[in-house]
Design a protein around this motif. Structure first.
Motif, PDB file in Angstrom:
ATOM      1  N   VAL A 132       0.854  -1.195   0.000  1.00 47.90           N
ATOM      2  CA  VAL A 132       0.000   0.000   0.000  1.00 47.90           C
ATOM      3  C   VAL A 132       0.889   1.245   0.000  1.00 47.90           C
ATOM      4  O   VAL A 132       1.843   1.332   0.769  1.00 47.90           O
ATOM      5  CB  VAL A 132      -0.916  -0.004   1.243  1.00 47.90           C
ATOM      6  CG1 VAL A 132      -1.746   1.272   1.301  1.00 47.90           C
ATOM      7  CG2 VAL A 132      -1.814  -1.241   1.224  1.00 47.90           C
ATOM      8  N   VAL A 133       0.597   2.189  -0.895  1.00 48.40           N
ATOM      9  CA  VAL A 133       1.414   3.409  -0.985  1.00 48.40           C
ATOM     10  C   VAL A 133       0.530   4.657  -0.957  1.00 48.40           C
ATOM     11  O   VAL A 133      -0.670   4.599  -1.228  1.00 48.40           O
ATOM     12  CB  VAL A 133       2.258   3.442  -2.285  1.00 48.40           C
ATOM     13  CG1 VAL A 133       3.365   2.417  -2.245  1.00 48.40           C
ATOM     14  CG2 VAL A 133       1.386   3.255  -3.515  1.00 48.40           C
ATOM     15  N   ILE A 191       3.295  -0.513 -17.467  1.00 46.34           N
ATOM     16  CA  ILE A 191       4.678  -0.049 -17.362  1.00 46.34           C
ATOM     17  C   ILE A 191       4.719   1.471 -17.296  1.00 46.34           C
ATOM     18  O   ILE A 191       5.444   2.062 -16.500  1.00 46.34           O
ATOM     19  CB  ILE A 191       5.509  -0.568 -18.557  1.00 46.34           C
ATOM     20  CG1 ILE A 191       5.656  -2.091 -18.469  1.00 46.34           C
ATOM     21  CG2 ILE A 191       6.889   0.079 -18.588  1.00 46.34           C
ATOM     22  CD1 ILE A 191       6.292  -2.724 -19.693  1.00 46.34           C
ATOM     23  N   LEU A 192       3.888   2.131 -18.127  1.00 47.40           N
ATOM     24  CA  LEU A 192       3.974   3.590 -18.151  1.00 47.40           C
ATOM     25  C   LEU A 192       3.512   4.185 -16.833  1.00 47.40           C
ATOM     26  O   LEU A 192       3.999   5.249 -16.423  1.00 47.40           O
ATOM     27  CB  LEU A 192       3.196   4.181 -19.338  1.00 47.40           C
ATOM     28  CG  LEU A 192       1.715   4.439 -19.203  1.00 47.40           C
ATOM     29  CD1 LEU A 192       1.340   5.608 -20.097  1.00 47.40           C
ATOM     30  CD2 LEU A 192       0.928   3.216 -19.606  1.00 47.40           C
ATOM     31  N   CYS A 193       2.599   3.531 -16.132  1.00 46.33           N
ATOM     32  CA  CYS A 193       2.193   4.025 -14.813  1.00 46.33           C
ATOM     33  C   CYS A 193       3.364   3.897 -13.838  1.00 46.33           C
ATOM     34  O   CYS A 193       3.591   4.779 -13.000  1.00 46.33           O
ATOM     35  CB  CYS A 193       0.992   3.244 -14.300  1.00 46.33           C
ATOM     36  SG  CYS A 193      -0.475   3.500 -15.304  1.00 46.33           S
ATOM     37  N   PRO A 246      -5.951   3.112  -4.676  1.00 49.89           N
ATOM     38  CA  PRO A 246      -7.206   3.207  -5.418  1.00 49.89           C
ATOM     39  C   PRO A 246      -6.951   3.661  -6.855  1.00 49.89           C
ATOM     40  O   PRO A 246      -6.265   4.664  -7.084  1.00 49.89           O
ATOM     41  CB  PRO A 246      -8.004   4.271  -4.637  1.00 49.89           C
ATOM     42  CG  PRO A 246      -7.437   4.210  -3.257  1.00 49.89           C
ATOM     43  CD  PRO A 246      -5.981   3.887  -3.422  1.00 49.89           C
ATOM     44  N   GLY A 247      -7.469   2.909  -7.803  1.00 47.16           N
ATOM     45  CA  GLY A 247      -7.304   3.259  -9.206  1.00 47.16           C
ATOM     46  C   GLY A 247      -6.031   2.728  -9.835  1.00 47.16           C
ATOM     47  O   GLY A 247      -5.726   3.032 -10.986  1.00 47.16           O
TER      48      GLY A 247
END
Lengths: 107, 335
Positions: B268-269, B297-299, B291-292
């Motif tokens: 969790v971050v 990879i790009l994320c 959430p979401g």
């Protein structure tokens, strides 16, 4: 509704939950299950390498043959059955209307 | 002891790009990966598969993306510890960390970035009664030294390449070798499958098809397994070793014990900077959750950029962070 089929997830108590599934979005059954917030880890994201989306097919019409990757993974699962599939490899298509699956324990 | 600014756990695409984002801000990185090469699953699992959602690349092979990332981070001279798994995270009194690996390598750093992707791959354990009780006492999930099994009674289970290969090898080593397989055919390499069937016909191994090991037994040490044959009869085999070979499954591994807040095998971050609940430890890429979250990879690349800005404040607490654009400043190589 056009371009929509219904697949069913059978619960432990035998209840079958209908899931309206679009067939024109290229979704896999794994993605449909996740979209409906069922606990499918699908750690590998649908590449048939983790088997955490393992389902048992209880009812269906004719299903596509598993690819080599899927078949190899199923072969390596200790608790797979003859009706086991990786839901990430089953594409939501009109032929899958009425499909009934149950989630198998996480590998 | 290796000393660096940031220790990046995982040398997949997101871990590699984190070196770039850190390098722009003059922070040095050391990467650790359990795999023997960089690139993570892109290199290990699908190097020849095309990827279509990397900005600026209508299509790029996974292996080529890794090569490009290596070229992109070269000016920042990252260092690597490959083929070693991270085991421990030790927080120091001054807030810095020492990361210890499975081979005893120690990395001193001010920031730890976990970019572990799927996690590390560990043996898949079958649902066999008492199995874990006999781990290291007759139950093994891999063959490290075949000589361990010389002149012993061994039962292997599985139907993949690994089970076939070790059956062939151990047929000449073990006193008695049994391969238990759930199916009736083998999907491993055809020549391996044929060889195993030949060994069975010659009586050099026992082959039990349509069978499952359902229980292991012993008194302190393994001495028997129960096999369910064709979902019907139970057969007891006297054994010294039972080796289930059912492939690998991704797990968080030792990271699970670091005190990180977890949700279903993911870390969790805080999406402000992808920091975890442990100050100074960040998690980016497929291994984190919020959430979401999108496992793309790009994320992960985006997360690396935000992480680096936040890490800068830890490594240079007295300097004011100013965002620099590569279009203006270019790439300033680290000496």
């Amino acid at each position: 509704m056009e371009n929509t089929i219904t697949v069913y997830l059978e619960q432990e108590n035998g209840e079958r939950i209908p899931l309206e599934t679009p067939t024109d979005m290229g979704l896999s059954i794994m993605e449909v299950l996740k979209a409906n917030e069922f606990d499918v880890p699908a750690i590998c994201g649908g590449m048939a390498i983790c088997a955490t989306c393992h389902v048992e097919v209880l009812e269906s019409g004719e299903l596509p043959e598993p690819s080599d990757d899927e078949a190899y993974m199923l072969e390596s699962l200790p608790h797979a059955t003859e009706r086991s599939r990786l839901s990430c490899q089953l594409k939501a298509k009109p032929e899958l209307d009425g499909l009934v699956v149950r989630l198998m324990p996480e590998a | 002891m290796i000393t660096t600014d940031i220790c990046i756990v995982g040398a997949g695409p997101v871990g590699l790009f984190a070196v770039f984002e850190a390098g722009l801000l003059k922070m040095r990185c050391h990467l650790v990966d359990a795999l023997p090469a960089v690139g993570g699953q892109l290199s290990e699992i699908y190097p020849k598969k095309p990827i279509y959602d990397i900005p600026g690349f209508p299509e790029v092979l996974a292996g080529d993306l890794v090569k490009n990332l290596e070229q992109q981070i070269a000016p920042f001279h990252p260092t690597f510890t490959l083929g070693e798994r991270v085991e421990e995270l030790q927080k120091q009194e001054d807030g810095s960390f020492i990361v210890l690996t499975s081979e005893g390598t120690q990395i001193a750093c001010k920031v730890v970035v976990i970019a572990g992707g799927l996690g590390s791959f560990e043996p898949r354990k079958p649902a066999v009664e008492n199995l874990e009780q006999f781990e290291g006492k007759g139950v093994a999930y891999m063959v490290k030294d075949p000589e361990t099994f010389r002149d012993k009674k061994v039962v292997l289970a599985g139907g993949g390449d690994s089970a076939l290969d070790w059956t062939i090898f151990l047929a000449n080593v073990a006193e008695e070798l049994t391969l238990v397989h759930r199916g009736t055919t083998f999907r491993g390499a055809p020549e391996s499958a044929e060889k195993v069937l030949s060994l069975a016909e010659e009586g050099k191994i026992n082959l039990m098809l349509k069978s499952n090991v359902v229980e292991v037994q012993g008194n302190g040490k393994l001495n028997a397994v129960s096999v369910l044959v064709d979902n019907n009869a139970n057969q007891k085999l006297d054994v010294d070793y039972f080796i289930p070979l059912f492939g690998l499954v991704p797990k968080l591994g030792p990271l699970e014990n670091w005190g990180l807040e977890l949700d279903k095998n993911a870390i969790v971050v805080n999406t402000t900077d992808y920091s975890t609940n442990i100050p100074g430890v960040y998690a980016i890429g497929d291994i984190n959750t919020y959430p979401g979250k999108l496992k793309l990879i790009l994320c992960g690349f985006h997360e690396a950029a935000l992480m680096a800005q936040s890490a800068y404040n830890i490594i240079y607490p007295d300097k004011k962070f100013v965002l620099k654009y590569t279009t203006v400043n270019g790439i300033q190589e680290l000496a």
